[in-house]
Write a protein that holds these residues in place. Structure first.
Motif, PDB file in Angstrom:
ATOM      1  N   VAL A 233       8.099   7.263   4.415  1.00 54.39           N
ATOM      2  CA  VAL A 233       7.345   8.453   4.800  1.00 54.39           C
ATOM      3  C   VAL A 233       6.093   8.579   3.945  1.00 54.39           C
ATOM      4  O   VAL A 233       5.875   7.814   2.999  1.00 54.39           O
ATOM      5  CB  VAL A 233       8.214   9.723   4.668  1.00 54.39           C
ATOM      6  CG1 VAL A 233       9.435   9.628   5.566  1.00 54.39           C
ATOM      7  CG2 VAL A 233       8.638   9.933   3.210  1.00 54.39           C
ATOM      8  N   ALA A 234       5.256   9.558   4.290  1.00 56.38           N
ATOM      9  CA  ALA A 234       3.990   9.767   3.591  1.00 56.38           C
ATOM     10  C   ALA A 234       4.205   9.897   2.088  1.00 56.38           C
ATOM     11  O   ALA A 234       5.098  10.600   1.634  1.00 56.38           O
ATOM     12  CB  ALA A 234       3.310  11.016   4.147  1.00 56.38           C
ATOM     13  N   GLY A 235       3.368   9.186   1.332  1.00 51.44           N
ATOM     14  CA  GLY A 235       3.444   9.208  -0.114  1.00 51.44           C
ATOM     15  C   GLY A 235       4.246   8.071  -0.713  1.00 51.44           C
ATOM     16  O   GLY A 235       4.178   7.845  -1.924  1.00 51.44           O
ATOM     17  N   ARG A 236       4.991   7.327   0.105  1.00 51.04           N
ATOM     18  CA  ARG A 236       5.835   6.239  -0.408  1.00 51.04           C
ATOM     19  C   ARG A 236       5.039   4.936  -0.469  1.00 51.04           C
ATOM     20  O   ARG A 236       4.379   4.540   0.492  1.00 51.04           O
ATOM     21  CB  ARG A 236       7.063   6.059   0.492  1.00 51.04           C
ATOM     22  CG  ARG A 236       8.099   5.093  -0.069  1.00 51.04           C
ATOM     23  CD  ARG A 236       8.755   5.656  -1.300  1.00 51.04           C
ATOM     24  NE  ARG A 236       9.576   4.677  -1.989  1.00 51.04           N
ATOM     25  CZ  ARG A 236      10.902   4.580  -1.852  1.00 51.04           C
ATOM     26  NH1 ARG A 236      11.536   5.409  -1.028  1.00 51.04           N
ATOM     27  NH2 ARG A 236      11.584   3.693  -2.538  1.00 51.04           N
ATOM     28  N   SER A 237       5.095   4.269  -1.626  1.00 50.23           N
ATOM     29  CA  SER A 237       4.444   2.970  -1.787  1.00 50.23           C
ATOM     30  C   SER A 237       5.413   1.871  -1.370  1.00 50.23           C
ATOM     31  O   SER A 237       6.529   1.789  -1.910  1.00 50.23           O
ATOM     32  CB  SER A 237       3.999   2.774  -3.235  1.00 50.23           C
ATOM     33  OG  SER A 237       2.997   3.712  -3.583  1.00 50.23           O
TER      34      SER A 237
ATOM     35  N   GLY B 154       0.838  -1.193   0.000  1.00 50.23           N
ATOM     36  CA  GLY B 154       0.000   0.000   0.000  1.00 50.23           C
ATOM     37  C   GLY B 154       0.871   1.240   0.000  1.00 50.23           C
ATOM     38  O   GLY B 154       2.078   1.173  -0.257  1.00 50.23           O
ATOM     39  N   GLN B 155       0.258   2.372   0.280  1.00 49.24           N
ATOM     40  CA  GLN B 155       0.985   3.647   0.320  1.00 49.24           C
ATOM     41  C   GLN B 155       0.852   4.259   1.709  1.00 49.24           C
ATOM     42  O   GLN B 155      -0.227   4.247   2.306  1.00 49.24           O
ATOM     43  CB  GLN B 155       0.422   4.609  -0.724  1.00 49.24           C
ATOM     44  CG  GLN B 155       1.233   5.896  -0.869  1.00 49.24           C
ATOM     45  CD  GLN B 155       0.640   6.811  -1.926  1.00 49.24           C
ATOM     46  OE1 GLN B 155      -0.351   7.492  -1.694  1.00 49.24           O
ATOM     47  NE2 GLN B 155       1.262   6.829  -3.097  1.00 49.24           N
ATOM     48  N   VAL B 156       1.972   4.779   2.201  1.00 52.03           N
ATOM     49  CA  VAL B 156       1.940   5.455   3.499  1.00 52.03           C
ATOM     50  C   VAL B 156       1.087   6.714   3.355  1.00 52.03           C
ATOM     51  O   VAL B 156       1.416   7.624   2.593  1.00 52.03           O
ATOM     52  CB  VAL B 156       3.359   5.818   3.972  1.00 52.03           C
ATOM     53  CG1 VAL B 156       3.294   6.531   5.326  1.00 52.03           C
ATOM     54  CG2 VAL B 156       4.223   4.563   4.082  1.00 52.03           C
ATOM     55  N   ALA B 157      -0.034   6.758   4.070  1.00 50.76           N
ATOM     56  CA  ALA B 157      -0.956   7.882   3.964  1.00 50.76           C
ATOM     57  C   ALA B 157      -0.534   9.057   4.831  1.00 50.76           C
ATOM     58  O   ALA B 157      -0.793  10.218   4.496  1.00 50.76           O
ATOM     59  CB  ALA B 157      -2.372   7.437   4.352  1.00 50.76           C
ATOM     60  N   ALA B 158       0.124   8.775   5.950  1.00 43.85           N
ATOM     61  CA  ALA B 158       0.545   9.839   6.859  1.00 43.85           C
ATOM     62  C   ALA B 158       1.630   9.300   7.777  1.00 43.85           C
ATOM     63  O   ALA B 158       1.703   8.101   8.053  1.00 43.85           O
ATOM     64  CB  ALA B 158      -0.641  10.343   7.690  1.00 43.85           C
ATOM     65  N   GLY B 159       2.493  10.208   8.238  1.00 46.36           N
ATOM     66  CA  GLY B 159       3.504   9.834   9.204  1.00 46.36           C
ATOM     67  C   GLY B 159       4.689   9.113   8.600  1.00 46.36           C
ATOM     68  O   GLY B 159       4.966   9.193   7.403  1.00 46.36           O
ATOM     69  N   VAL B 160       5.388   8.372   9.445  1.00 50.96           N
ATOM     70  CA  VAL B 160       6.596   7.654   9.044  1.00 50.96           C
ATOM     71  C   VAL B 160       6.631   6.320   9.773  1.00 50.96           C
ATOM     72  O   VAL B 160       6.123   6.188  10.890  1.00 50.96           O
ATOM     73  CB  VAL B 160       7.854   8.507   9.363  1.00 50.96           C
ATOM     74  CG1 VAL B 160       7.943   8.803  10.851  1.00 50.96           C
ATOM     75  CG2 VAL B 160       9.123   7.837   8.879  1.00 50.96           C
ATOM     76  N   ILE B 161       7.221   5.304   9.137  1.00 51.40           N
ATOM     77  CA  ILE B 161       7.309   3.973   9.726  1.00 51.40           C
ATOM     78  C   ILE B 161       8.724   3.435   9.546  1.00 51.40           C
ATOM     79  O   ILE B 161       9.367   3.698   8.523  1.00 51.40           O
ATOM     80  CB  ILE B 161       6.263   3.003   9.091  1.00 51.40           C
ATOM     81  CG1 ILE B 161       6.194   1.699   9.875  1.00 51.40           C
ATOM     82  CG2 ILE B 161       6.556   2.786   7.627  1.00 51.40           C
ATOM     83  CD1 ILE B 161       5.600   1.845  11.249  1.00 51.40           C
TER      84      ILE B 161
END
Length: 459
Positions: free
Chosen positions: A288-292, A250-257
């Motif tokens: 980060v946000a926006g990264r698939s 999926g895509q990171v919708a918000a934040g960072v992992i």
């Protein structure tokens, strides 16, 4: 700027009433920043000459659909990409017609700045106020009021000041701070104050439109907000090389992992830990946000498409009662008791509209309590009761997980865009719709209409 230095980007959208010159303005920006290929420009010159025009019609650079060229209007959202040495731009040129307001919602949904155009001869009109309310509802942080066709009123300073003051009052009532709104007198056809400063407006000391777009502060996508990741697909190759591989794409919708982070899976409330972050280019140390990406977890959990992976500390609560602000996009009015589908992320569920809380009058900036219905292009707050729990956020916290779509269950058409919570300040207070919230606001434009007889052309 050094060769290896990256320039930042700005996402912007244009909006305005019919014939205010949006496409011509965008065409002027592309032309004067030398962002047009030679064959495109040649085609525009050829078509303009065939139409008997002395100057090239720069709107043809944007209005790509045949119906748009034939009618001289914008129907679809036209995305254009251009860059200067200082910044790159992603521009959405949205339609002006009332029936295409839904496309304005689409174009402005990710914008960091909106350019609202008005005709200097007509000033702020009904559609201007509607578009301002829509971009405020969507949380677009900055506005530019481009007072176009200033040449058709002989560059009248008083008319420009009047239009600017009226719009500033309207924007302030929608919640915009004074430094978030800039007014610029322009002529898209002639080029005054678009890319080059005009000598015909000596009374204007502000920036050109391009100067402002290049220098306006752009807030980066926030990474300090709670982590959100909607599962689009479960990857299980089951090959000899990867017999136990289970990844969630999926895509990171918000934040960072990052690997090692504890996460929660909604709506089930399961917990686990991220062991790896995969991409087609190899594993990452963080996303980060926006990264698939594809996330791998330490535990074998029952996770499927539509589930939301989030951080443990600030996990959203999965609910079946949702209060949402909607822009109604369908010809058929919305009434209490309507059965609809609600799409949130990758999850779709049945729902019932349990209550219409308020309707927002975007012209007078007041809210009307308990309306009987919401009609096409009207904005209101409604209560939904969903069949399945949805892990929604407040839109003010996260645009991606705080937004939803309301869909016709019979035909599959999108009926409304919904924003969880109350993102528009003027919706928070219910008032008497007979009294305007903005002092001096009138239904008719208050500007240089008396100068219209000076016009030598219509565009």
């Amino acid at each position: 700027m050094s060769a290896g230095e990256q320039i930042d980007s700005l996402r912007l959208a244009t909006a305005g009433s019919v014939d205010d010159g949006k496409s011509t303005l965008v065409g002027r920006l592309l032309h004067d920043t030398k962002s047009v290929l030679a064959d495109q420009l040649e085609a525009v010159h050829r078509v303009s000459t065939a139409r008997g025009l002395a100057e090239p019609d720069l709107s043809l650079l944007v209005d790509g659909l045949r119906a748009e060229r034939e009618q001289g209007i914008t129907i679809d959202v036209a995305y254009r990409y251009f860059a200067t040495p200082r910044r790159s731009f992603v521009l959405a040129d949205t339609p002006g017609h009332v029936q295409y307001t839904r496309n304005t919602v689409t174009g402005a949904s990710t914008a960091q700045l909106a350019i609202l155009l008005v005709d200097a001869r007509r000033g702020v009109v009904e559609q201007t106020r509607r578009h301002a309310a829509v971009v405020a509802l969507l949380g677009v942080p900055r506005l530019v009021l481009a007072v176009n066709k200033i040449d058709l009123i002989d560059y009248d300073e008083a008319a420009f000041r009047t239009i600017s003051a009226e719009f500033a009052a309207h924007a302030a009532a929608l919640g915009y701070a004074s430094d978030a709104v800039v007014s610029i007198p322009v002529s898209a056809l002639v080029g005054d104050n678009v890319v080059t400063a005009s000598t015909r407006t000596p009374w204007y000391a502000g920036p050109t439109l391009l100067d402002h777009l290049e220098t306006v502060p752009v807030a980066p996508d926030p990474h300090d907000v709670p982590f959100r990741f909607a599962v689009q697909y479960v990857i299980r190759p089951r090959t000899a090389e990867h017999p136990d591989y289970r990844g969630y794409a999926g895509q990171v919708a918000a934040g960072v992992i990052r690997p090692g982070d504890e996460v929660s899976v909604q709506p089930a409330g399961l917990r686990s830990r991220v062991t790896r972050i995969d991409t087609s280019d190899g594993p990452l140390d963080e996303a980060v946000a926006g990264r698939s990406v594809t996330l791998l977890l330490a535990d074998e959990l029952d996770i499927g498409r539509g589930d939301l992976i989030s951080d443990v500390a600030e996990a959203p609560q999965a609910v079946t009662e949702i209060d949402t602000t909607v822009c109604w996009l369908a010809e058929k009015p919305l009434r209490p008791g309507a059965r609809v589908l609600v799409k949130h992320g990758a999850r779709t569920t049945q729902a019932v509209v349990s209550e219409l809380v308020v309707r927002f009058d975007e012209q007078r900036l007041v809210s009307v309590a308990a309306p009987e219905e919401l009609r096409l292009n009207e904005i209101g707050r409604v209560s939904l009761r969903t069949a399945d729990p949805l892990p929604v956020d407040d839109y003010a916290i996260s645009r991606r997980t705080g937004a939803l779509l309301i869909i016709d269950p019979a035909e599959g058409n999108t009926l409304a865009a919904g924003l969880v919570g109350v993102p528009l300040r003027a919706l928070q207070e219910t008032a008497d719709a007979a009294e305007p919230a903005v002092p001096g606001l009138r239904d008719e434009p208050v500007t240089g209409a008396e100068h219209a007889d000076r016009a030598t052309a219509s565009r």
